[in-house]
Design an enzyme around this catalytic site. Structure first.
Site, PDB file in Angstrom:
ATOM      1  N   GLY A 116       5.481  12.329  -3.906  1.00 36.64           N
ATOM      2  CA  GLY A 116       5.839  12.578  -5.301  1.00 36.64           C
ATOM      3  C   GLY A 116       5.051  13.727  -5.896  1.00 36.64           C
ATOM      4  CG  ASP A 139       2.215   5.351   2.432  1.00 36.59           C
ATOM      5  OD1 ASP A 139       1.495   4.349   2.603  1.00 36.59           O
ATOM      6  OD2 ASP A 139       2.779   5.611   1.354  1.00 36.59           O
ATOM      7  CG  MET A 181       0.016  -1.011   1.222  1.00 40.07           C
ATOM      8  SD  MET A 181      -1.120  -0.142   0.118  1.00 40.07           S
ATOM      9  CE  MET A 181      -0.932  -1.110  -1.371  1.00 40.07           C
ATOM     10  CD  GLN A 285      -2.956  -2.008   3.950  1.00 38.60           C
ATOM     11  OE1 GLN A 285      -2.289  -1.636   4.908  1.00 38.60           O
ATOM     12  NE2 GLN A 285      -2.433  -2.632   2.913  1.00 38.60           N
TER      13      GLN A 285
END
Length: 360
Positions: A116, A139, A181, A285
């Site tokens: 983003g 990620d 995640m 995390q």
């Protein structure tokens, strides 16, 4: 003599280990090597809208290499979601960013963030701002770079959690489900699952078949292995859900009790009679001290970003490709996600050691 150049820096989106190391690398290089002034923008793009900033000094940069979080703060502000941003009225979020960028007399802006953040950076570059991006996210789903800083630390945390669950699983002969995640990409789940010896790994790129999972767990139990570890990505979807559009899937998930791991737990219990226990790692995390790899990567990215600013090489993101630091156009990064490819060596490795990837 010309006035010192002024470079802004901000951190945007979710926090990740290594952000302070990145801030330190950028700022120290700009100050020490290029004699520039560094303006720290607080709370991400929100701070640029609200004109919250401060000059970063050598004292403030001291001792932050190993600190988690970000000394500048962050937010998930998305200025281009403002419906009036194109109106050029002077009151929209983008108008305010452009105004404050000018009033701060910035010669450039370096942004540390994920998908983003870089999408917004590209759009702001199209509006005339001179921007350089640095890829951070646990990620690891930013395109055009082999790795992002933040990933290695989160991988260590998730792997350590799986290791700890092994103790309880073996002691009580239970099926333990751990949710990791990763948004819509399975990098963190796949790598931590393999590193932690997960018996079943479920990632978004491979829609899961509950019958496959049930068969694998039953086979383990029949072979004398009465415990199992199931590692689930937060973005996991079933073979039924894979054909749903985004709106339909969101509606179905809104009626779900708990996260996807709890749904899978219910499906496992119904299919096998086993009663799983669920652990959702969540924000654990993202926090804490960054590991050495993330500190090094953030430092490499940061010094490279500072060098790019010095030579006015804007409109690009720093990246790592084939173990070399390079720069790529923001246009190539914006609004894209990097999924785990089906030929990734770790998928083959997982299958070779007998891990069930829930698809066969």
């Amino acid at each position: 003599m010309s006035a010192k150049q002024r470079i802004g820096i901000l951190t945007s989106g979710g926090d990740a280990p290594g952000l302070n190391a990145g801030i330190r690398a950028v700022s120290r290089t700009l100050i020490n090597r290029y004699d520039m002034t560094v303006i720290g923008i607080e709370k991400g793009y929100k701070g640029l809208i609200e004109n919250q900033h401060r000059i970063l000094t050598a004292n403030e940069l001291s001792g932050i290499l190993a600190r988690g979080g970000t000394i500048l703060g962050t937010s998930r502000e998305k200025p281009f979601k403002d419906k009036d941003w194109k109106a050029d009225s002077g009151f929209g979020a983008v108008d305010k960013i452009k105004k404050n960028y000018k009033n701060l007399r910035l010669d450039g802006l370096i942004v540390l963030g994920g998908n983003g953040t870089h999408t917004t950076a590209h759009l702001l570059a199209q509006e005339g701002l001179r921007i350089i991006g640095m890829p951070k996210t646990i990620d690891n789903d930013i395109v055009c770079t082999d790795i992002t800083f933040g990933f290695y630390t989160a991988l260590d945390v998730a792997t350590n959690a799986i290791d700890r669950l092994h103790s309880t699983a073996t002691s009580h002969n239970r099926v333990m489900i751990i949710e990791v995640m990763g948004h819509k990409a399975g990098w963190l789940t796949l790598y931590s699952g393999v590193a932690g010896g997960g018996d079943v790994i479920i990632i978004p790129e491979i829609p899961y078949d509950i019958s496959c999972i049930a068969e694998h767990l039953k086979k383990r139990a029949a072979g004398g292995k009465e415990f199992s570890i199931v590692v689930v990505a937060e973005g996991a979807i079933s073979i039924t859900e894979k054909d749903y559009d985004k709106k339909t899937l969101k509606k179905i998930r809104s009626k779900m009790t708990g996260s996807i791991s709890y749904q899978i737990a219910r499906e496992i219990e119904a299919s096998t009679g086993l009663e799983p226990r669920v652990t959702v790692l969540g924000y654990l995390q993202r926090g804490g001290i960054p590991c050495a790899n993330d500190r090094l990567l953030a430092t490499e990215f940061g010094t490279a970003a500072a060098d790019m600013a010095a030579r006015e090489d804007y409109g690009k993101m720093v990246a790592l490709q084939n173990n070399k630091i390079v720069s790529v156009p923001l246009a190539d990064v914006a609004d894209k996600i990097k999924p785990v490819p089906m030929d990734d060596p770790m998928i083959l490795a997982a299958k070779n050691v007998g891990t069930c990837l829930a698809d066969n």
